[in-house]
Design an enzyme around this catalytic site. Structure first.
Site: not given
Ligand code: GDP
Ligand code: IMO
Ligand code: MG
Length: 458
Positions: A12, A39-40, A141, A232
């Protein structure tokens, strides 16, 4: 040239946003590991897209590839594509024939194992998507691959071997009755066969299956640009993370080669951008030496020590950064930036540039702290120790930076790096110097335009 996007921390960090930012110059965006645990987020003109399996380039209409290192749940993949179509996008997604399939029994087993572990406080806090059990079967496997869905005889043969084993695990190991489970059909060979054979047909009809290595190599030979989108982050990498509180794949840059079929040379000749959140957030359990406050159920030891003295700062960052789970609304754990973690990540992936996000979120704090090093058993450490038990005992040695005020961040993004508050620049320059890696972008808000772009790798 390729550009690989890697999470430098605990997930995240804002990877989706950076893929989108630089994605205008890419032709193909490929995921190389993970599945619908990701979740991107991409925010385009105020419209927010949360992508789980579909590579983030879809928002810009780029071809998406799920590489062989991914684990793919066809149920959620088709749902996601459908939902994006309803919102006016037209995702073109290809799936590696070598990618493993998340089967219904994997999700069930993920849930059961977490439940059993929670009885002794050992749960990981997984996303419950069946990620771990699917990678287990890959290594064991006994997995089912996308290619197997396309061939009913092979699919049937695989299921007849594996499904009775999974049923036996539920009944004989966990002592549960399959009939009492929420999804008993997950353990029924005929039911699984019928549903997954249809997915295979659908994938074939839509021309989705590819040999990912050859597909990406051909694209490159044709002069196209490939971006690799990690999911991740480094500290939840199964090899380089804080095992066992990890996901079951390799988000670090090496995974981009094994998980696509492009060679390590190709990945290494390109750019590898480390995505850094300006502080830390963590979903799930495991150590976090710089944690501020704490979250019941996730922070180890919360029951004994409670939220702690920094609860107020934690709440401030959590509210400003919207650090709540997208699905459950559960508060995320937050902490200060951790340089030992980033040194470890930089070494493991060889970052050529950094994108530091959420600099706007820290605005308004009097001071911003960073763990410069750790103390462990009387020694100073610059990087993270190999065991989670040791990591849990690390005491951060903090550096304190003067805070910066809130600003008109879109104006800052327009004007460029020099328009950032001087104290924010001092913070960024410290990070860049310590990691000996240039800053390519600074996130000052969630939108595509809320980024100070210093360098365009493409
Ligand atoms: P990812 O999993 O690495 O793609 O990141 P996520 O989308 O899960 O989480 C990042 C969150 O922070 C999302 O809600 C983005 O829209 C938000 N975000 C990303 N960059 C910034 C930033 O520079 N400032 C703020 N305030 N929010 C950001
Ligand atoms: P993005 O791509 C943050 C965490 C879970 C848990 C551990 C193992 O959005 O950055 P899993 O379901 O993968 O076996 O869970 O990894 N986790 C994440 N934390 N961002 C993610 O993805 C994650 N994907 C898995 O919360 O601790
Ligand atoms: Mg995410």
């Amino acid at each position: 040239m390729t550009v690989t996007i890697v999470g430098a921390q605990l997930g995240d960090e804002g990877k989706g946003g950076v893929v989108d930012l630089y994605g205008d110059a890419a032709d193909v965006v490929a995921r190389y590991q993970g599945g619908d645990n990701a979740g991107h987020t991409v925010v385009e003109d105020g419209t927010e897209y949360k992508l789980s399996l579909v590579p983030s380039g879809a928002v810009r209409g780029k071809v998406g590839v799920l590489g062989n290192g991914c684990v793919v749940n066809p149920r959620t993949l088709f749902e996601e594509i459908e939902a994006l179509r309803e919102r006016g996008l037209d995702p073109d997604v290809r799936v590696a024939r070598r990618a493993h399939v998340i089967m219904p029994y994997h999700r069930v087993l993920d849930g059961i194992e977490e439940e059993v572990k929670s009885e002794s406080d050992q749960e990981v806090g997984t996303t419950g998507r069946g990620i771990g059990p699917t990678y287990e079967d890959k290594a064991g496997r006994r997995g089912v691959r996308i290619g197997d869905l396309l061939d009913p005889d092979t699919l049937r043969e695989r299921l007849e071997y594996v499904v009775p084993q999974k049923r036996a695990v539920v009944e004989d190991v966990y002592g549960l009755d399959v009939a009492d489970l929420e999804d008993p059909e997950a353990f029924d060979v005929d039911a699984v066969f019928e549903e997954y054979r249809e997915y295979g047909q659908r994938l074939a009809e839509q021309g989705m299956p590819v040999e990912s290595g050859a597909f990406l190599a051909d694209a490159r030979d044709d002069g196209q640009t490939v971006m690799l989108e990690g999911a991740q982050g480094t500290l939840i990498d199964i090899d380089h993370g804080n095992y066992p509180y990890v996901t079951s794949s390799n988000p670090t840059a090496g995974g981009a080669a094994t998980g696509t079929g492009l060679s390590p040379g190709v990945i290494g000749d390109g750019e590898v951008i480390g995505i850094v959140k300006g502080y830390l957030s963590r979903v799930g359990s495991g150590p976090m030496p710089t944690e501020l406050g704490g979250v019941e159920g996730d922070t180890p030891g919360y029951d004994e020590q409670g939220a702690g003295e920094n609860e107020e700062t934690a709440t401030y960052i959590r509210e400003e950064g919207g650090e709540y789970g997208t699905v459950t609304g559960r508060p995320r754990r937050v902490g200060w930036l951790d340089m030992p973690m980033l040194r470890h990540a930089t070494r493991a992936s060889g970052f050529t540039g950094l994108a530091v996000n959420h600099v706007d979120v820290l605005a308004g704090l009097d001071e911003v702290r960073v763990a410069h090093t750790y103390d462990l058993d009387g020694e100073t450490r610059e990087s993270v120790p190999a065991t989670t038990e040791e990591w849990g005992r690390c005491e951060p040695n903090y550096r304190t930076f003067d805070g910066w005020a809130d600003a008109d961040w879109s104006a800052v993004a327009d004007e460029g790096y020099e328009a950032l508050p001087a104290n924010a620049r001092a913070y960024l320059e410290y990070v860049s110097d310590e990691l000996d890696t240039p800053i390519y972008a600074v996130g000052v808000g969630p939108g595509r335009d809320d980024t100070v772009v210093v360098e365009r790798p493409l």
